[in-house]
Scaffold this motif. Structure first.
Motif, short mmCIF file in Angstrom:
data_model
loop_
_atom_site.label_atom_id
_atom_site.label_comp_id
_atom_site.label_asym_id
_atom_site.label_seq_id
_atom_site.Cartn_x
_atom_site.Cartn_y
_atom_site.Cartn_z
N HIS A 127 33.84 33.88 50.59
CA HIS A 127 32.48 34.39 50.50
C HIS A 127 32.04 34.37 49.03
O HIS A 127 32.86 34.62 48.14
CB HIS A 127 32.41 35.81 51.05
CG HIS A 127 31.02 36.35 51.19
ND1 HIS A 127 30.34 36.93 50.14
CD2 HIS A 127 30.17 36.38 52.25
CE1 HIS A 127 29.14 37.31 50.54
NE2 HIS A 127 29.01 36.98 51.82
N PRO A 128 30.78 34.07 48.72
CA PRO A 128 30.35 33.99 47.33
C PRO A 128 30.70 35.21 46.49
O PRO A 128 31.15 35.07 45.35
CB PRO A 128 28.82 33.83 47.46
CG PRO A 128 28.61 33.17 48.77
CD PRO A 128 29.71 33.68 49.66
N ILE A 129 30.53 36.42 47.07
CA ILE A 129 30.85 37.64 46.31
C ILE A 129 32.35 37.70 46.01
O ILE A 129 32.77 38.09 44.91
CB ILE A 129 30.40 38.89 47.09
CG1 ILE A 129 28.87 38.90 47.21
CG2 ILE A 129 30.90 40.16 46.41
CD1 ILE A 129 28.32 40.06 48.01
N ALA A 130 33.18 37.29 46.98
CA ALA A 130 34.64 37.28 46.77
C ALA A 130 35.02 36.27 45.69
O ALA A 130 35.88 36.56 44.84
CB ALA A 130 35.36 36.95 48.08
N LEU A 131 34.41 35.10 45.70
CA LEU A 131 34.70 34.08 44.69
C LEU A 131 34.30 34.56 43.30
O LEU A 131 35.02 34.34 42.32
CB LEU A 131 33.98 32.78 45.04
CG LEU A 131 34.46 32.03 46.28
CD1 LEU A 131 33.58 30.83 46.57
CD2 LEU A 131 35.92 31.58 46.11
N ILE A 132 33.14 35.21 43.21
CA ILE A 132 32.69 35.72 41.92
C ILE A 132 33.62 36.83 41.43
O ILE A 132 34.01 36.87 40.26
CB ILE A 132 31.23 36.23 42.03
CG1 ILE A 132 30.28 35.06 42.27
CG2 ILE A 132 30.82 36.99 40.76
CD1 ILE A 132 28.87 35.47 42.64
N GLY A 133 34.00 37.75 42.34
CA GLY A 133 34.93 38.81 41.97
C GLY A 133 36.29 38.27 41.56
O GLY A 133 36.92 38.78 40.61
N ALA A 134 36.76 37.23 42.25
CA ALA A 134 38.05 36.62 41.92
C ALA A 134 38.03 36.02 40.51
O ALA A 134 38.98 36.18 39.73
CB ALA A 134 38.40 35.54 42.94
N ARG A 135 36.93 35.38 40.17
CA ARG A 135 36.83 34.78 38.83
C ARG A 135 36.69 35.85 37.75
O ARG A 135 37.10 35.65 36.60
CB ARG A 135 35.68 33.79 38.80
CG ARG A 135 35.98 32.55 39.65
CD ARG A 135 34.88 31.52 39.57
NE ARG A 135 34.74 30.96 38.24
CZ ARG A 135 35.54 30.03 37.73
NH1 ARG A 135 36.56 29.55 38.44
NH2 ARG A 135 35.34 29.57 36.52
N ALA A 136 36.12 37.00 38.11
CA ALA A 136 36.07 38.12 37.16
C ALA A 136 37.49 38.60 36.82
O ALA A 136 37.81 38.87 35.66
CB ALA A 136 35.24 39.27 37.74
N LEU A 137 38.35 38.69 37.85
CA LEU A 137 39.75 39.09 37.62
C LEU A 137 40.47 38.06 36.75
O LEU A 137 41.22 38.42 35.84
CB LEU A 137 40.47 39.24 38.97
CG LEU A 137 40.16 40.50 39.77
CD1 LEU A 137 40.75 40.39 41.17
CD2 LEU A 137 40.71 41.73 39.06
N ILE A 138 40.26 36.78 37.05
CA ILE A 138 40.90 35.73 36.25
C ILE A 138 40.43 35.80 34.81
O ILE A 138 41.21 35.65 33.86
CB ILE A 138 40.61 34.35 36.86
CG1 ILE A 138 41.26 34.22 38.25
CG2 ILE A 138 41.13 33.23 35.95
CD1 ILE A 138 40.87 32.97 39.00
#
Length: 497
Positions: A127-138
């Motif tokens: 999901h777009p929100i999950a992808l954005i959140g994942a890249r924030a963690l990275i």
């Protein structure tokens, strides 16, 4: 093959406190330092893969066959590209404090955790929100890596190879770019994610077996353990004379010039403030030269360039991105060879000119395409390759070199933390605005803006930036104050101040 390499690494690091043969090791060796430096820089490799991940996957994510619930919008992709650089500046300060309080090794172990979580989230949910959140963690973990990795590498390397091992940080990033471009072109979406998840996990497992840095062990009063670690790093017995001398030197260094994050100390010195602004502007010019945006959006730029069938390019957009990453690695190698020969200012000025004219040529190509004038399809490939080569061989590594040479040992950490945080924040703004800017003024105008910044940097370098190669801090600061000093017969290299 990867399992065998992993086994060899584990076997080597298991010998951290063992000396096999006094006769064999008396001469010493740098192999363990080099191996350890490579392993330590794996979070930066992970950052390189994350930064380049969007390029080969943008078309898929925005297409009808998107692995998400539906095609992603341009706004979603711009947030994915830029969100890493919101959390990375925050991590710079957090990990900087953690490295001093809990140790370099523990801080670096913690850097791999959010990176691993980020790739894991991408595997579980697209999901777009999950992808954005994942890249924030990275981005958070990578920001920590950019603070701790150079510190760790510096403290385990002896003077004779410190310059070479110091380049592993930037080189790891360029390797990460190439790895993700190749994997994204050859393998399915989820397979690539599994491989990228393995990088921080392997780093975490290997780092568990590696020792803390000698400098931090001395800070903790563990002098005997420091001798053992230095003995392993130098491939010498712990009771060797050179090891004892190095331990004594580290003890003196800790008692006379302990590093502390102190902006107040920096801004209390007028000349140091001038040096800070020079170092900051040189670093920010690199951010605004457009090379980061080109790497993140490489495939998309090539796809836009190849829309007209009359100017079709033989290679696919992804393969052209791979070519860019290969050129970047070659440029990084060249920088290692030239930086101590050509000088900082000449090399930085030349690469700024090359990048400026390359961006200008790219803008001209896009403009002529928009008005229906034919230009060969190889022009954008050559222009982008020249720009990325200039970035890797000068614009990217040299601002960091100048930054460290313009400050003494006590201020270096404070300056590096501040400039890194500002630069990463700038990357966020640039990547967030890149797509809207293209839609507003067109690709050609965007690249002309980048070209203007690069060429303006040449004049700033000539008139405002002092040469730092083989010069004492006093000479550099005299240049900043507009004074002329008589040439001394011998000068001290600033790196050793």
């Amino acid at each position: 093959m990867s399992g065998y390499i992993f086994f060899i690494l584990i076997k080597m690091v298991n010998k951290v406190y063992k000396v096999t043969s006094t006769k064999e090791l008396k001469v010493g060796s740098k192999h363990n330092q080099i191996l350890m430096s490579i392993v330590v820089c794996m979070p930066i490799l992970a950052y390189g893969t994350a930064m380049g991940w969007i390029s080969p996957n943008k078309a898929l994510l925005m297409g009808e066959s998107s692995p998400s619930d539906g095609p992603l919008s341009e706004e979603d992709v711009s947030w994915m590209a830029s969100i890493m650089f919101i959390f990375a500046p925050i991590a710079v300060f957090i990990y900087g404090v953690a490295a001093d309080k809990f140790g370099r090794k523990n801080a670096l172990l913690c850097a791999s955790v959010p990176i691993s979580l980020g790739w894991g989230i991408k595997l579980m949910c697209t999901h777009p929100i999950a992808l954005i959140g994942a890249r924030a963690l990275i981005g958070f973990g990578s920001g920590g890596g950019f603070v701790v990795c150079p510190l760790y590498v510096k403290e385990i390397s002896e003077d004779s190879i410190r310059g070479m091992t110091g380049t592993f940080v930037i080189f790891s990033q360029t390797v990460g770019n190439l790895v993700v471009f190749v994997l994204g072109d050859l393998l399915p979406f989820n397979t690539v994610l599994w491989i990228l998840l393995a990088i921080p996990l392997v780093h975490f497992c290997i780092l568990l077996r590696l020792p803390e840095t000698p400098s931090f062990l001395v800070k903790c009063g563990k002098n005997e353990e420091t001798a053992k670690v230095l003995g392993w790093l130098r491939s010498l017995p712990p009771d060797d004379k050179t090891i004892s001398e190095e331990v004594d030197r580290l003890i003196i260094e800790q008692t006379t010039s302990e590093l502390k994050f102190s902006p107040r100390l920096l801004f209390s010195d007028k000349t140091a403030v001038k040096a800070f602004w020079v170092a900051l502007i040189v670093n920010l010019t690199r951010e605004f030269c457009g090379c980061i945006a080109v790497l993140v959006y490489a495939s998309h730029i090539f796809a836009e360039a190849g829309k007209d069938p009359d100017t079709s390019i033989a290679l696919s957009p992804n393969k052209q991105s791979i070519l860019l990453a290969a050129v970047q690695i070659f440029g990084s190698f060249l920088a290692c060879q030239l930086v101590d020969r050509a000088g900082r200012k000449p090399l930085l000025a030349v690469t700024s000119v090359v990048a400026g004219f390359s961006m200008c040529l790219l803008g001209v190509w896009f403009y002529l395409q928009s008005v229906g004038v034919f230009m060969p399809g190889w022009v954008p490939i050559v222009a982008l390759c020249a720009c990325i080569f200039a970035d890797a061989s000068g614009l990217q590594p040299l601002p960091f070199v100048i930054m460290t040479e313009m400050f003494n040992f006590q201020l270096r950490g404070t300056v590096a933390t501040l400039i890194m945080a500002i630069s990463l924040g700038t990357d966020f703004a640039l990547l967030k605005l890149f797509s809207p800017l293209n839609a507003w003024i067109g690709y050609h105008s965007t690249f002309w803006v980048f070209s203007f910044i690069c060429l303006s940097n040449v004049f700033y370098l000539i008139f405002c930036v002092p040469e730092t190669k083989m010069r004492s801090l006093e000479d550099i600061y005299s240049d900043l104050e507009g004074k002329k000093r008589k040439k001394e017969e011998k000068v001290v290299e600033t790196n050793h101040v």
